[in-house]
Each structure stands twice: as structure tokens, then as C-alpha cells.
Design a protein around this motif. Structure first.
Motif, PDB file in Angstrom:
ATOM      1  N   HIS A 192      -6.461  -9.135  13.880  1.00 11.31           N
ATOM      2  CA  HIS A 192      -7.449  -9.460  13.049  1.00 11.31           C
ATOM      3  C   HIS A 192      -6.852 -11.015  12.465  1.00 11.31           C
ATOM      4  O   HIS A 192      -5.578 -10.869  11.992  1.00 11.31           O
ATOM      5  N   PRO A 193      -7.646 -11.741  12.177  1.00  8.35           N
ATOM      6  CA  PRO A 193      -7.436 -13.041  11.915  1.00  8.35           C
ATOM      7  C   PRO A 193      -6.700 -13.432  10.513  1.00  8.35           C
ATOM      8  O   PRO A 193      -6.252 -14.336  10.052  1.00  8.35           O
ATOM      9  N   SER A 194      -6.920 -12.328   9.590  1.00  9.14           N
ATOM     10  CA  SER A 194      -6.570 -12.549   8.002  1.00  9.14           C
ATOM     11  C   SER A 194      -5.516 -11.216   8.069  1.00  9.14           C
ATOM     12  O   SER A 194      -5.513 -10.392   8.457  1.00  9.14           O
ATOM     13  N   SER A 195      -4.503 -11.751   6.981  1.00  9.47           N
ATOM     14  CA  SER A 195      -3.650 -10.917   6.643  1.00  9.47           C
ATOM     15  C   SER A 195      -3.936 -10.399   5.124  1.00  9.47           C
ATOM     16  O   SER A 195      -2.924 -10.065   4.547  1.00  9.47           O
ATOM     17  N   GLU A 196      -5.077 -11.132   4.436  1.00 19.37           N
ATOM     18  CA  GLU A 196      -5.101 -10.696   3.140  1.00 19.37           C
ATOM     19  C   GLU A 196      -5.811  -9.250   2.890  1.00 19.37           C
ATOM     20  O   GLU A 196      -6.458  -8.750   3.838  1.00 19.37           O
ATOM     21  N   LEU A 197      -4.914  -8.627   1.971  1.00 18.04           N
ATOM     22  CA  LEU A 197      -5.402  -7.237   1.787  1.00 18.04           C
ATOM     23  C   LEU A 197      -7.046  -6.768   1.729  1.00 18.04           C
ATOM     24  O   LEU A 197      -7.399  -5.971   2.387  1.00 18.04           O
ATOM     25  N   HIS A 198      -7.720  -7.617   1.055  1.00 20.34           N
ATOM     26  CA  HIS A 198      -9.269  -7.295   0.778  1.00 20.34           C
ATOM     27  C   HIS A 198      -9.839  -7.354   2.164  1.00 20.34           C
ATOM     28  O   HIS A 198     -10.660  -6.679   2.522  1.00 20.34           O
ATOM     29  N   ASP A 199      -9.405  -8.511   2.877  1.00 22.20           N
ATOM     30  CA  ASP A 199     -10.103  -8.931   4.127  1.00 22.20           C
ATOM     31  C   ASP A 199      -9.758  -7.675   5.085  1.00 22.20           C
ATOM     32  O   ASP A 199     -10.531  -7.249   5.829  1.00 22.20           O
ATOM     33  N   ILE A 200      -8.613  -7.281   5.204  1.00 22.23           N
ATOM     34  CA  ILE A 200      -8.060  -5.989   5.936  1.00 22.23           C
ATOM     35  C   ILE A 200      -8.941  -4.873   5.726  1.00 22.23           C
ATOM     36  O   ILE A 200      -9.552  -4.195   6.585  1.00 22.23           O
TER      37      ILE A 200
ATOM     38  N   LEU B 122       0.855  -1.369  -0.058  1.00 24.84           N
ATOM     39  CA  LEU B 122      -0.005  -0.070   0.037  1.00 24.84           C
ATOM     40  C   LEU B 122       0.861   1.339  -0.139  1.00 24.84           C
ATOM     41  O   LEU B 122       0.484   2.396  -0.397  1.00 24.84           O
ATOM     42  N   ASP B 123       2.076   1.068   0.643  1.00 24.13           N
ATOM     43  CA  ASP B 123       3.028   2.339   0.445  1.00 24.13           C
ATOM     44  C   ASP B 123       3.670   2.449  -0.876  1.00 24.13           C
ATOM     45  O   ASP B 123       4.984   2.037  -1.080  1.00 24.13           O
ATOM     46  N   HIS B 124       2.836   3.239  -1.701  1.00 23.36           N
ATOM     47  CA  HIS B 124       3.375   3.735  -3.031  1.00 23.36           C
ATOM     48  C   HIS B 124       4.810   4.354  -2.969  1.00 23.36           C
ATOM     49  O   HIS B 124       5.395   3.813  -3.954  1.00 23.36           O
TER      50      HIS B 124
ATOM     51  N   LEU C  60      -3.352   9.844   3.008  1.00 24.01           N
ATOM     52  CA  LEU C  60      -4.797   9.696   2.627  1.00 24.01           C
ATOM     53  C   LEU C  60      -4.783   9.270   1.075  1.00 24.01           C
ATOM     54  O   LEU C  60      -5.721   8.282   0.776  1.00 24.01           O
ATOM     55  N   GLU C  61      -3.914   9.787   0.146  1.00 20.57           N
ATOM     56  CA  GLU C  61      -4.043   9.486  -1.228  1.00 20.57           C
ATOM     57  C   GLU C  61      -3.797   7.749  -1.388  1.00 20.57           C
ATOM     58  O   GLU C  61      -4.397   7.171  -2.276  1.00 20.57           O
ATOM     59  N   GLU C  62      -2.937   7.182  -0.800  1.00 22.59           N
ATOM     60  CA  GLU C  62      -2.590   5.710  -0.825  1.00 22.59           C
ATOM     61  C   GLU C  62      -3.520   4.804  -0.488  1.00 22.59           C
ATOM     62  O   GLU C  62      -4.110   3.985  -0.955  1.00 22.59           O
ATOM     63  N   ILE C  63      -4.264   5.230   0.752  1.00 19.38           N
ATOM     64  CA  ILE C  63      -5.553   4.617   1.375  1.00 19.38           C
ATOM     65  C   ILE C  63      -6.777   4.816   0.170  1.00 19.38           C
ATOM     66  O   ILE C  63      -7.335   3.648   0.020  1.00 19.38           O
ATOM     67  N   TYR C  64      -6.808   5.983  -0.281  1.00 24.29           N
ATOM     68  CA  TYR C  64      -8.046   6.267  -1.345  1.00 24.29           C
ATOM     69  C   TYR C  64      -7.590   5.296  -2.390  1.00 24.29           C
ATOM     70  O   TYR C  64      -8.800   4.815  -2.821  1.00 24.29           O
ATOM     71  N   SER C  65      -6.745   5.232  -3.070  1.00 21.39           N
ATOM     72  CA  SER C  65      -6.426   4.717  -4.127  1.00 21.39           C
ATOM     73  C   SER C  65      -6.603   3.100  -3.914  1.00 21.39           C
ATOM     74  O   SER C  65      -7.207   2.565  -4.902  1.00 21.39           O
ATOM     75  N   SER C  66      -6.112   2.705  -2.848  1.00 18.81           N
ATOM     76  CA  SER C  66      -6.197   1.174  -2.500  1.00 18.81           C
ATOM     77  C   SER C  66      -7.561   0.673  -2.461  1.00 18.81           C
ATOM     78  O   SER C  66      -7.962  -0.359  -2.935  1.00 18.81           O
ATOM     79  N   LEU C  67      -8.301   1.470  -1.663  1.00 16.97           N
ATOM     80  CA  LEU C  67      -9.774   1.123  -1.537  1.00 16.97           C
ATOM     81  C   LEU C  67     -10.399   0.893  -2.876  1.00 16.97           C
ATOM     82  O   LEU C  67     -11.257  -0.034  -3.064  1.00 16.97           O
TER      83      LEU C  67
ATOM     84  N   GLY D  38     -12.445  -2.308  -5.426  1.00 18.45           N
ATOM     85  CA  GLY D  38     -13.826  -1.957  -5.586  1.00 18.45           C
ATOM     86  C   GLY D  38     -14.677  -1.461  -4.584  1.00 18.45           C
ATOM     87  O   GLY D  38     -15.780  -1.541  -4.369  1.00 18.45           O
ATOM     88  N   LEU D  39     -13.834  -1.019  -3.583  1.00 19.11           N
ATOM     89  CA  LEU D  39     -14.583  -0.318  -2.242  1.00 19.11           C
ATOM     90  C   LEU D  39     -14.805   1.251  -2.734  1.00 19.11           C
ATOM     91  O   LEU D  39     -13.828   1.955  -2.774  1.00 19.11           O
TER      92      LEU D  39
END
Length: 487
Positions: free
Chosen positions: A159-167, A103-105, A113-120, A124-125
Motif C-alpha cells: 500500500h503506497p501510503s503509511s498514513e493511518l487514515h489512508d490505511i 493503534l496498539d493501545h 477487535l476493540e482497538e480496531i473499532y475505537s480507531s475507526l 470518523g468511520l
């Protein structure tokens, strides 16, 4: 630390990780283990973990503590030794570090903020920058509007998952929790959640919760209907009314009308959901964004009005079945046929106008009060501390109560209009064909005063807290069983 690791009977692989620990990590994880080990027996079980996380103000979604124990419990004993805990946490942190790096582009060691926004958006969120900023602030402990790896790690450690989508799904949905007996504003789902079928699981879990809740509080609901319809001329107190119902039909009569009340949950929820999604798409237009609280209110009011229009005959039938005498109807179908033959098709829409008008103040006040109370709580507590279940239940109960106070006079008039034919048959009162909302309001105020508009509100208030609590508990159980990983 190696002594406790070997005492747990774990493999050499775990012991190897223990020896690899830096002095800083050894101290950090050792202190964390002590915090989690509530009873001080050198092991962490599900009770220890749940209690300690709650004390630490760490957000828990239902089932996450259990999954954490299951995934880190290598010897399947049902609890964790220090060695097992350290091994799992180190492995989990490695995965979290990889996700953080992806995520740390700009590779500066912080998420902005921009990195979080673009990742979401890539996942597809569809969120706007305002929501992305709220998410950032939830994890940002030092107020820099950037997230360090330490803040990221601490927030997601359990949090039991380390998958990016789940997180990202967990991170987003941990900020929302709407509870109530019968919400007029449905929950929001992303496009991907809709495709995955989370919506129908949510509706099913909500339907089961509503059925259990309504059945449990049905006697109070029938008591409310009797007091609304008959006024002070028939019953001088709640006890008098309850005694009358028991004498006339026995204990089972307290659940009259509950069958149709439960039956209408499925069509009402489905119609409300479809109308809400349609309204959201119309409000968004071509812009990929989340709607504001005011737009949610507008969309929710539209959805409530649409669903009520379609299922309103069932509302009328529910009132008439609740008021029926022993032996008057054989069942729902028989009641519907007799009412249709005697009063015509329009009788199934008696009281429709005040019912529709009541949706707006109830939905608006319920949603506004709930959001206001929740935000006030978050303002007065640490940003990393999530409201517990009791806080959210209290917010839900208070908001529902305020909504009912505002809309109750309209609900009372609606019920009396629905039951106008019953009153006319029993007492030779006003011809139901000439009765309308305005004349009924005037009549109630003249004969019973302003407080007459709130007849039956006491049992209605009595059922709010148990209804909300039962709905929440049953919903969470069903949600877990159906695999819906969101609140």
C-alpha cells in the motif's frame, strides 16, 4: 546483496541500509524480490509487480502498483533494483510499525477487535462491531481474532501510503466492490468522505462510465424495445427486427433514444444518491453504525423509486424516441411537445406502476445474488486473497442477469404501456386510455403464451456482459483521473 545494490547505481544511503539488514530480513526481502521479479532480469517493473501481486493474492486498488514503483524508484528508471526495493521497504515498514504501535493501545504487540473499532471511530468511520470484526478477519491469517505486526506488515506492505487514515480507508473499502450497468443501490460513503467531496467525483466517474456503456450497447437496447413492443406479430426473429431498423433508418437509427438515455444519468444518479443518504440516516436513527445488507436493500429500493418517480417522463420519452420513424420528430424537445399536445401530461407516466414494482425484485435479487456469490468465493479461498476483477465482473454480470429475469415481465409491460399510443396509431389497436397493467398481462399471455412476457430478453442478455465490463473499465479510469481512492 551489496553487489546488486551497487550495480543499480544507487547512493551510499541505500547501501548503508543493505548492510544493516539482519540475516532474517535479508532472506525475507531477497525471497520476496525474487517472487516479484517475474521475468528474472533482476529488476521489478510495473508489469512484474502487478502480475506477481495478483498471483500472491494480495489486494490491489487501481494505481497502487504504479505508486509503489514511483515512490521506490530512486533513480527514476521506471523499475526497481534489489537495493532500491530493500531501501523503500525498510523505510515503509518503519512507518507501518509506528502506525501499528499507535493503534496498539494496550501495547501487547497485537491488535484486537476493540482497538480496531475505537480507531475507526476516532477517524470518523462509523462502523459497527460486525464490520470491524470482518476487517480484522481479513488481515488475521492465523484465526486468532487478533492481528500481529507481521500480519499487519504483510497486508499493507504494497500500500503506497503509511498514513493511518489512508490505511484504514483502504482496509475498509477493499472489502466492497459493486459493479453494474445501472445500480439501484448506490455506494456507501462515510461522513468524512462526503465532506471531502468524494461523492460527487464518484457520481461523475459513474456518470461517464454509464454514458459510454449505454452508448456502446444502444443498438441492443433499441432492438430490445422493438421486440418488447411489437411482439411476434411483427418480427419473427432478432435478425428480422434488425433488418427492419436498418432498412427504415440506416445504421445511425440504431442509436435512436440514446441521447435522452444518457442525459437522464445525471439527474437520476444525483436524486438516487440524495434519497439513499436520507433513507440511511432514517434507518440508522441516533445510532452511529453501518446499515445491514437488508437495510441497504430497503434504502436502495426507496432511492430507486424516488429517482424514477422524478425522471420517469424521460423514460417514456426514451421509449418513444427509440420507436420513432424517420422524420417523425426533430429532436427531444419536439417529441416532448408533440406527445404532450396529442396525449396530455399523464402520457408521460404511462407504465409507471409496473416500473415501480420492478425496482424491488431487481434491486433485491441483484444485490443479494452479488453479495452471495462474492461471499461464497471468499469462503472457498484464502482469507487474504481478494477476488480479482474477472471474478467481480462475473458476480456483477450474474447478479444483474438474475435481477433482470425476475423483473423482466414488468419491464416489458411498462414499455408496452409507454408505447400504447404508437401501437394504436400504427395498427388501430386498443385505445391507450383503457389499457392497464392487468389487462396487458392477460392479453400477452393469451396471445403469445408465458414466453411472450420475455420477448426481447435475448438482446437484453447480450448487452449485460459488455455493459458491465465497459462500465467497470471506464469507471476505474475516471476514478483514477479524479483521485477517488476507493472502489
Amino acid at each position: 546483496m551489496t553487489k546488486e545494490g551497487s550495480a543499480g547505481g544507487n547512493t551510499g544511503q541505500i547501501a548503508h541500509h543493505i548492510h544493516e539488514l539482519s540475516v532474517e530480513d535479508e532472506e525475507r526481502l531477497g525471497n520476496l524480490f525474487k517472487q516479484l521479479d517475474v521475468n528474472g532480469d533482476g529488476r521489478i517493473d510495473i508489469h512484474d509487480l502487478s502480475v506477481s501481486l495478483r498471483r500472491m493474492g494480495i489486494h490491489q486498488m487501481p494505481g497502487h502498483a504504479q505508486k509503489f514503483i514511483e515512490r521506490s524508484d530512486q533513480n527514476k528508471s521506471g523499475d526497481l533494483t534489489l537495493a532500491e526495493f530493500v531501501y523503500y521497504v525498510l523505510e515503509h515498514e518503519k512507518k507501518l510499525k509506528l502506525v501499528f504501535s499507535s493503534l496498539d493501545h494496550n501495547k501487547d504487540g497485537r491488535l484486537d477487535l476493540e482497538e480496531i473499532y475505537s480507531s475507526l471511530h476516532k477517524l470518523g468511520l462509523q462502523v459497527d462491531r460486525a464490520e470491524a470484526k470482518r476487517l480484522l478477519q481479513r488481515m488475521d491469517k492465523d484465526g486468532t481474532l487478533e492481528i500481529s505486526y507481521g500480519e499487519w506488515r504483510d497486508y499493507l506492505l504494497f500500500h503506497p501510503s503509511s498514513e493511518l487514515h489512508d490505511i484504514l480507508q483502504y482496509w475498509r473499502h477493499s472489502t466492497y466492490l459493486d459493479i453494474g450497468e445501472d445500480l439501484n443501490v448506490p455506494d456507501d460513503f462515510s461522513a468524512e468522505e462526503l465532506q471531502q467531496g468524494l461523492w460527487w467525483r464518484h457520481l461523475l466517474a459513474g456518470g461517464v462510465a454509464g454514458a459510454v456503456s449505454r452508448t456502446a450497447t444502444a443498438p441492443l437496447d433499441r432492438l430490445k424495445v422493438f421486440l418488447q413492443v411489437h411482439g411476434k406479430s411483427h418480427f419473427c426473429s432478432i435478425q428480422h427486427c434488425l433488418r427492419h431498423m436498418l432498412n427504415e433508418g440506416g445504421v445511425r437509427s440504431l442509436w435512436r433514444g440514446n441521447g435522452i438515455n444518457v442525459l437522464k444519468i445525471a439527474p437520476e444518479s444525483a436524486l438516487k444518491f440524495m434519497a439513499y443518504e436520507y433513507a440511511k440516516r432514517a434507518l440508522r436513527g441516533d445510532r452511529p453504525r453501518d446499515i445491514s445488507i437488508y437495510e441497504r436493500f430497503a434504502a436502495g429500493s426507496f432511492a430507486g423509486g424516488f429517482s424514477q418517480t422524478v425522471i420517469y417522463p424521460m423514460e417514456v420519452l426514451k421509449t418513444r424516441l427509440a420507436l420513432r420513424r424517420t422524420g417523425q420528430y426533430k429532436g427531444m424537445v419536439d417529441a416532448a411537445m408533440k406527445i404532450y399536445r396529442a396525449e396530455g401530461l399523464l402520457s408521460f407516466y404511462k407504465g409507471y406502476v409496473p416500473n415501480l414494482l420492478g425496482i424491488i425484485p431487481y434491486a433485491g435479487i441483484d444485490l443479494t445474488v452479488y453479495e452471495t456469490l462474492k461471499k461464497r468465493y471468499l469462503r472457498n479461498h484464502d482469507e487474504s486473497e481478494d477476488p480479482g476483477v474477472l471474478v467481480l465482473l462475473a458476480c456483477g454480470t450474474a447478479s444483474s442477469t438474475c435481477g433482470q429475469i425476475a423483473s423482466y415481465p414488468l419491464a416489458l409491460v411498462r414499455t408496452r404501456l409507454q408505447a400504447a399510443a404508437v401501437l394504436q396509431q400504427q395498427a388501430g389497436g386498443t385505445d391507450p386510455a383503457t389499457l392497464n397493467m392487468r389487462s396487458l398481462f392477460r392479453s400477452i399471455i393469451q396471445q403469445e403464451g408465458f414466453l411472450g412476457l420475455y420477448r426481447g430478453i435475448a438482446p437484453n442478455f447480450l448487452k449485460v456482459a459488455p455493459a458491465v465490463s465497459i462500465s467497470y473499465v471506464v469507471y476505474e479510469k475516471c476514478r483514477t483521473a479524479l483521485g477517488v481512492t476507493m472502489t
